[in-house]
Write a protein that holds these residues in place. Structure first.
Motif, PDB file in Angstrom:
ATOM      1  N   ILE A   1       0.839  -1.140  -0.280  1.00 33.69           N
ATOM      2  CA  ILE A   1       0.032  -0.134   0.437  1.00 33.69           C
ATOM      3  C   ILE A   1       1.012   1.421  -0.408  1.00 33.69           C
ATOM      4  CG2 ILE A   1      -1.728  -0.795   1.122  1.00 33.69           C
ATOM      5  CD1 ILE A   1      -1.501   0.104   3.608  1.00 33.69           C
ATOM      6  N   GLY A   2       2.058   1.128   0.026  1.00 32.11           N
ATOM      7  CA  GLY A   2       3.068   2.309  -0.129  1.00 32.11           C
ATOM      8  C   GLY A   2       3.955   2.721   0.695  1.00 32.11           C
ATOM      9  N   LEU A   3       3.399   1.923   1.664  1.00 35.30           N
ATOM     10  CA  LEU A   3       4.293   2.413   3.488  1.00 35.30           C
ATOM     11  C   LEU A   3       5.883   1.986   3.058  1.00 35.30           C
ATOM     12  CD1 LEU A   3       1.526   1.907   5.314  1.00 35.30           C
ATOM     13  CD2 LEU A   3       2.526   4.240   4.353  1.00 35.30           C
ATOM     14  N   PRO A   4       6.653   2.563   3.947  1.00 36.61           N
ATOM     15  CA  PRO A   4       8.008   2.811   3.609  1.00 36.61           C
ATOM     16  C   PRO A   4       7.939   0.775   5.235  1.00 36.61           C
ATOM     17  CG  PRO A   4       7.804   4.537   3.966  1.00 36.61           C
ATOM     18  CD  PRO A   4       6.849   4.264   4.083  1.00 36.61           C
ATOM     19  N   ALA A   5       8.835  -0.794   5.018  1.00 42.42           N
ATOM     20  CA  ALA A   5       8.480  -1.892   6.130  1.00 42.42           C
ATOM     21  C   ALA A   5      10.082  -2.492   5.434  1.00 42.42           C
ATOM     22  CB  ALA A   5       6.942  -1.799   5.492  1.00 42.42           C
ATOM     23  N   ALA A   6      10.387  -3.237   6.161  1.00 45.31           N
ATOM     24  CA  ALA A   6      11.643  -3.688   6.172  1.00 45.31           C
ATOM     25  C   ALA A   6      10.880  -4.852   7.047  1.00 45.31           C
ATOM     26  CB  ALA A   6      12.707  -2.779   6.281  1.00 45.31           C
ATOM     27  N   LEU A   7      11.868  -5.688   6.386  1.00 48.06           N
ATOM     28  CA  LEU A   7      11.812  -7.224   7.921  1.00 48.06           C
ATOM     29  C   LEU A   7      13.097  -7.316   7.896  1.00 48.06           C
ATOM     30  CD1 LEU A   7      11.499 -10.475   8.228  1.00 48.06           C
ATOM     31  CD2 LEU A   7      11.392 -11.292   5.880  1.00 48.06           C
ATOM     32  N   PHE A   8      13.301  -7.758   9.453  1.00 46.52           N
ATOM     33  CA  PHE A   8      14.716  -8.295   9.777  1.00 46.52           C
ATOM     34  C   PHE A   8      14.563  -9.859   9.879  1.00 46.52           C
ATOM     35  CE2 PHE A   8      16.350  -3.610  10.565  1.00 46.52           C
ATOM     36  CZ  PHE A   8      15.000  -3.258  10.217  1.00 46.52           C
ATOM     37  N   ILE A   9      16.081 -10.209  10.121  1.00 47.04           N
ATOM     38  CA  ILE A   9      16.330 -11.829   9.756  1.00 47.04           C
ATOM     39  C   ILE A   9      17.258 -12.413   9.826  1.00 47.04           C
ATOM     40  CG2 ILE A   9      15.991 -11.330   7.244  1.00 47.04           C
ATOM     41  CD1 ILE A   9      13.728 -14.026   7.926  1.00 47.04           C
ATOM     42  N   HIS A  10      17.655 -13.569  10.526  1.00 47.96           N
ATOM     43  CA  HIS A  10      18.803 -13.710   9.854  1.00 47.96           C
ATOM     44  C   HIS A  10      18.292 -14.616   8.563  1.00 47.96           C
ATOM     45  CE1 HIS A  10      19.640 -13.121  14.287  1.00 47.96           C
ATOM     46  NE2 HIS A  10      20.401 -12.375  13.308  1.00 47.96           N
ATOM     47  N   ALA A  11      19.872 -14.225   7.832  1.00 42.87           N
ATOM     48  CA  ALA A  11      20.001 -15.204   6.642  1.00 42.87           C
ATOM     49  C   ALA A  11      21.122 -15.541   6.570  1.00 42.87           C
ATOM     50  CB  ALA A  11      19.608 -14.440   5.095  1.00 42.87           C
ATOM     51  N   PRO A  12      21.570 -16.857   6.157  1.00 42.83           N
ATOM     52  CA  PRO A  12      20.558 -18.053   5.586  1.00 42.83           C
ATOM     53  C   PRO A  12      19.800 -18.775   7.167  1.00 42.83           C
ATOM     54  CG  PRO A  12      22.965 -18.773   5.440  1.00 42.83           C
ATOM     55  CD  PRO A  12      23.019 -16.985   5.644  1.00 42.83           C
ATOM     56  N   VAL A  13      18.575 -19.191   6.739  1.00 43.63           N
ATOM     57  CA  VAL A  13      17.505 -19.259   8.341  1.00 43.63           C
ATOM     58  C   VAL A  13      18.005 -21.084   8.597  1.00 43.63           C
ATOM     59  CG1 VAL A  13      15.906 -17.939   7.414  1.00 43.63           C
ATOM     60  CG2 VAL A  13      15.633 -20.644   6.633  1.00 43.63           C
ATOM     61  N   GLU A  14      17.929 -20.998   9.455  1.00 42.69           N
ATOM     62  CA  GLU A  14      18.214 -21.934  10.506  1.00 42.69           C
ATOM     63  C   GLU A  14      17.796 -23.703   9.714  1.00 42.69           C
ATOM     64  OE1 GLU A  14      16.335 -19.998  11.946  1.00 42.69           O
ATOM     65  OE2 GLU A  14      15.017 -20.491  12.566  1.00 42.69           O
ATOM     66  N   PRO A  15      18.450 -24.579   9.995  1.00 43.71           N
ATOM     67  CA  PRO A  15      17.900 -25.599   9.369  1.00 43.71           C
ATOM     68  C   PRO A  15      16.171 -26.131  10.085  1.00 43.71           C
ATOM     69  CG  PRO A  15      19.689 -26.682  10.546  1.00 43.71           C
ATOM     70  CD  PRO A  15      19.533 -24.864  10.481  1.00 43.71           C
ATOM     71  N   TRP A  16      16.155 -25.613  11.102  1.00 45.21           N
ATOM     72  CA  TRP A  16      15.054 -26.434  11.790  1.00 45.21           C
ATOM     73  C   TRP A  16      13.321 -25.818  11.634  1.00 45.21           C
ATOM     74  CZ3 TRP A  16      18.200 -29.849  13.028  1.00 45.21           C
ATOM     75  CH2 TRP A  16      19.228 -29.351  14.162  1.00 45.21           C
ATOM     76  N   TYR A  17      13.446 -24.731  10.673  1.00 47.83           N
ATOM     77  CA  TYR A  17      12.531 -23.813  10.151  1.00 47.83           C
ATOM     78  C   TYR A  17      11.836 -24.661   9.553  1.00 47.83           C
ATOM     79  CZ  TYR A  17      10.008 -21.121   6.427  1.00 47.83           C
ATOM     80  OH  TYR A  17       9.358 -20.296   6.034  1.00 47.83           O
ATOM     81  N   HIS A  18       9.933 -24.322  10.492  1.00 44.75           N
ATOM     82  CA  HIS A  18       9.089 -24.965  10.352  1.00 44.75           C
ATOM     83  C   HIS A  18       9.336 -26.416  10.151  1.00 44.75           C
ATOM     84  CE1 HIS A  18       6.929 -21.901   7.530  1.00 44.75           C
ATOM     85  NE2 HIS A  18       7.132 -21.571   8.732  1.00 44.75           N
ATOM     86  N   THR A  19      10.226 -26.487  11.571  1.00 43.68           N
ATOM     87  CA  THR A  19      10.065 -27.955  11.877  1.00 43.68           C
ATOM     88  C   THR A  19       9.834 -28.272  13.034  1.00 43.68           C
ATOM     89  OG1 THR A  19      11.983 -27.816  12.367  1.00 43.68           O
ATOM     90  CG2 THR A  19      11.764 -28.462  10.516  1.00 43.68           C
ATOM     91  N   PRO A  20       9.169 -29.254  14.526  1.00 44.45           N
ATOM     92  CA  PRO A  20       9.093 -29.919  15.574  1.00 44.45           C
ATOM     93  C   PRO A  20      10.266 -29.065  16.454  1.00 44.45           C
ATOM     94  CG  PRO A  20       8.636 -31.337  14.337  1.00 44.45           C
ATOM     95  CD  PRO A  20       8.845 -30.145  13.333  1.00 44.45           C
ATOM     96  N   GLU A  21      12.111 -28.787  15.482  1.00 48.69           N
ATOM     97  CA  GLU A  21      13.005 -28.524  15.907  1.00 48.69           C
ATOM     98  C   GLU A  21      12.996 -26.982  16.315  1.00 48.69           C
ATOM     99  OE1 GLU A  21      13.164 -32.428  16.398  1.00 48.69           O
ATOM    100  OE2 GLU A  21      12.954 -31.986  13.855  1.00 48.69           O
ATOM    101  N   ASP A  22      11.595 -26.529  16.432  1.00 52.30           N
ATOM    102  CA  ASP A  22      12.605 -24.773  15.910  1.00 52.30           C
ATOM    103  C   ASP A  22      12.090 -24.498  17.628  1.00 52.30           C
ATOM    104  OD1 ASP A  22      12.406 -22.164  16.842  1.00 52.30           O
ATOM    105  OD2 ASP A  22      10.620 -21.838  14.458  1.00 52.30           O
ATOM    106  N   THR A  23      12.869 -24.971  18.599  1.00 57.81           N
ATOM    107  CA  THR A  23      12.697 -25.328  20.074  1.00 57.81           C
ATOM    108  C   THR A  23      13.729 -24.569  20.363  1.00 57.81           C
ATOM    109  OG1 THR A  23      14.047 -26.803  20.091  1.00 57.81           O
ATOM    110  CG2 THR A  23      11.426 -27.766  20.476  1.00 57.81           C
ATOM    111  N   LEU A  24      13.203 -23.398  21.995  1.00 52.94           N
ATOM    112  CA  LEU A  24      13.627 -22.371  22.914  1.00 52.94           C
ATOM    113  C   LEU A  24      15.709 -22.750  22.865  1.00 52.94           C
ATOM    114  CD1 LEU A  24      13.478 -20.308  24.700  1.00 52.94           C
ATOM    115  CD2 LEU A  24      12.948 -21.990  26.683  1.00 52.94           C
ATOM    116  N   ASP A  25      15.909 -24.018  22.985  1.00 46.72           N
ATOM    117  CA  ASP A  25      17.327 -24.565  23.072  1.00 46.72           C
ATOM    118  C   ASP A  25      18.585 -24.036  21.734  1.00 46.72           C
ATOM    119  OD1 ASP A  25      16.012 -26.638  21.452  1.00 46.72           O
ATOM    120  OD2 ASP A  25      17.592 -27.738  21.948  1.00 46.72           O
TER     121      ASP A  25
END
Ligand code: BES
Ligand code: ZN
Length: 463
Positions: free
Chosen positions: A390-414
């Motif tokens: 809609i024309g507003l300035p925005a940005a995503l803050f993320i670490h890349a490359p992402v970890e191997p646990w992305y979207h898995t049951p291993e995406d845990t606190l440890d």
């Protein structure tokens, strides 16, 4: 007292320690003023951030999956709301409907008594129809003109229009069911989008479709039976959580948004995706609650991001024109705490710098021991997208490359790193404070980025 422009420039290049590639002189972010005092102001925010708080929020949020529309999400929503309220924020829940689909238990197509393999469409409806086939090309409204389709089954080729449009056009023309055949090799795995307006439909291959078309073209009458059973569209409610802080003094009328998504995918505790961003939003909200500001701040956690950024689309939909006009920018944090991911980067949906990336690059340069600004890149896939659309300035803050646990049951606190959380929370906190603190003037035109610090575009692998 302000330093002269020259000393600002010198200080900027020293602090940034960067070499410019363009001929333009290296300049700090507009209104950055005296870098030393900027750093003193950064400290007011940075020193108060307690990474332990962020970590504890992640621990709490990642005890169970937070799939949009489930009890798990709702418990997270209540937790987030309680935290915001405990810091003194006026907090609003934005509920919205989301839909999921249970595929049919039976999807059958019989032509002249013989079974043809067919596939179903997501959000398709149940029904049983036995009738004659009529070929209607691409299924545009004009393709139905002059054809006796009433009560019959429309045979339509894939292409030019969406599956949903073809089915709705057929329904309007009086057809009782639809068969769509592919315009390329393979099976169609189509989705229609949620609507109550469909008639039963199945998909077949290009080969099957062309054979039927050929026979109809030779004047044959073909009778088919189409049966879809057990399909179900399920409705649920997801929520955005919105905490607003009004300027405490000399209000510029401007508004800054800080966001993350609180939902997770099924089966995943989502410690990093995105309890990490949500927890960081909470900690920044805690600190800003008592900070002097001349800018309104809105801290938002979105629901149903994993279902297609539904919460952030809902949020922009509900924004008033006035809020739109006064929004300076949106900072989105998603997957900001993994030990096993790469370095911090900012993504904009158009791959261009904007005021948000400028502010955070400058804050990063001030805060990093190396004096290096954050890089930026081109990337969507999170809640900054609807804002940029809609024309507003925005940005995503993320670490890349992402970890191997992305979207898995291993995406845990440890797997969470306090150092990573510290870096992102201080950079985003300092960038927001640069706009919000009362001694910096309002950014004159919120839609136009101020002068840039030297930070580079990177094409980094994400996965
Ligand atoms: N946190 C991810 C976004 C992401 C993942 C960005 C990996 C960059 C690299 C987000 O929650 C997500 O999974 N998004 C979906 C897209 C969305 C439109 C459903 C995705 O990327 O599949
Ligand atoms: Zn995410």
């Amino acid at each position: 007292m302000r330093k002269s422009t020259l000393s600002i420039l010198l200080a900027a290049s020293l602090t940034l320690g960067a070499t410019t590639t363009s001929a333009a002189p290296l300049t700090p972010v507009a209104n950055a003023g005296n870098l030393q005092s900027d750093q003193a102001f950064d400290n007011k925010i940075v020193k108060r951030i307690k990474v332990e708080n962020i970590y504890n929020h992640i621990a709490e949020l990642s005890k169970q999956p937070r799939v949009a529309g489930t009890q798990g999400e709702y418990e997270a929503v209540e937790y987030i709301k309680r935290q915001f309220e405990s810091y003194g924020y006026e907090t609003e829940l934005q509920p919205f409907d989301i839909y999921s689909y249970t595929a049919p238990s039976l999807n059958e197509l019989k032509v002249d008594g013989n079974n043809l393999t067919s596939s179903s469409f997501t959000y398709g409806v149940n029904g049983e129809v036995t009738s004659e086939l009529v070929y209607v090309g691409l299924g545009a409204p004009s393709d139905f003109e002059g054809k006796d389709i009433s009560g019959k089954i429309a045979l339509i080729q894939r292409g030019s229009y969406s599956f949903a449009e073809k089915i709705i056009n057929a329904k309007k023309a009086g057809a009782s069911a639809v068969i769509i055949y592919n315009n390329t090799g393979g099976v169609i795995n189509g989705t229609l989008g949620k609507s109550d307006d469909y008639i039963p439909a199945v998909a077949i291959t290009q080969e099957q479709g062309l054979a039927l078309k050929e026979r109809l073209g030779q004047g044959e009458t073909i009778t088919a039976t189409l049966k879809v059973e057990g399909a179900k569209t399920n409705k649920a409610t997801s929520h955005n959580v919105v905490a607003t802080k009004k300027a405490t003094q000399k209000s510029t009328g401007q508004l800054v948004l800080v966001g993350a998504h609180h939902d997770s995918v099924a089966g995943a505790p989502g410690a990093n995706d995105d309890a990490s961003g949500t927890a960081t939003v909470l900690e920044l909200a805690r600190i800003f609650a008592n900070a002097p500001t001349d800018t309104d701040l809105r801290f938002v956690t979105f629901g149903a991001e994993e279902n297609g950024l539904l919460g952030s689309y809902e949020f922009v939909e509900r924004m008033t024109q006035e809020d739109y006009d006064r929004t300076v920018g949106m900072f989105q944090m998603d997957m900001v705490g993994s030990k096993d991911a790469g370095e911090l980067i900012m993504y904009s949906n158009d791959g261009e710098k904007n005021i948000v990336t400028d502010l955070a690059a400058a804050a990063g340069a001030r805060l990093a021991e190396s004096g290096e600004a954050l890089p930026y890149g081109l990337g969507g896939r999170s809640d900054h997208v609807p804002f940029q659309e809609i024309g507003l300035p925005a940005a995503l803050f993320i670490h890349a490359p992402v970890e191997p646990w992305y979207h898995t049951p291993e995406d845990t606190l440890d797997k969470i790193s306090k150092e990573k959380l510290e870096e992102v929370s201080t950079i985003v906190g300092a960038a927001v404070y640069q706009v919000a603190r009362p001694d910096t003037p309002a950014l004159e035109n919120a839609k136009v980025a101020p002068k840039e610090v030297d930070y580079v575009f990177e094409e980094r692998e994400l996965e």
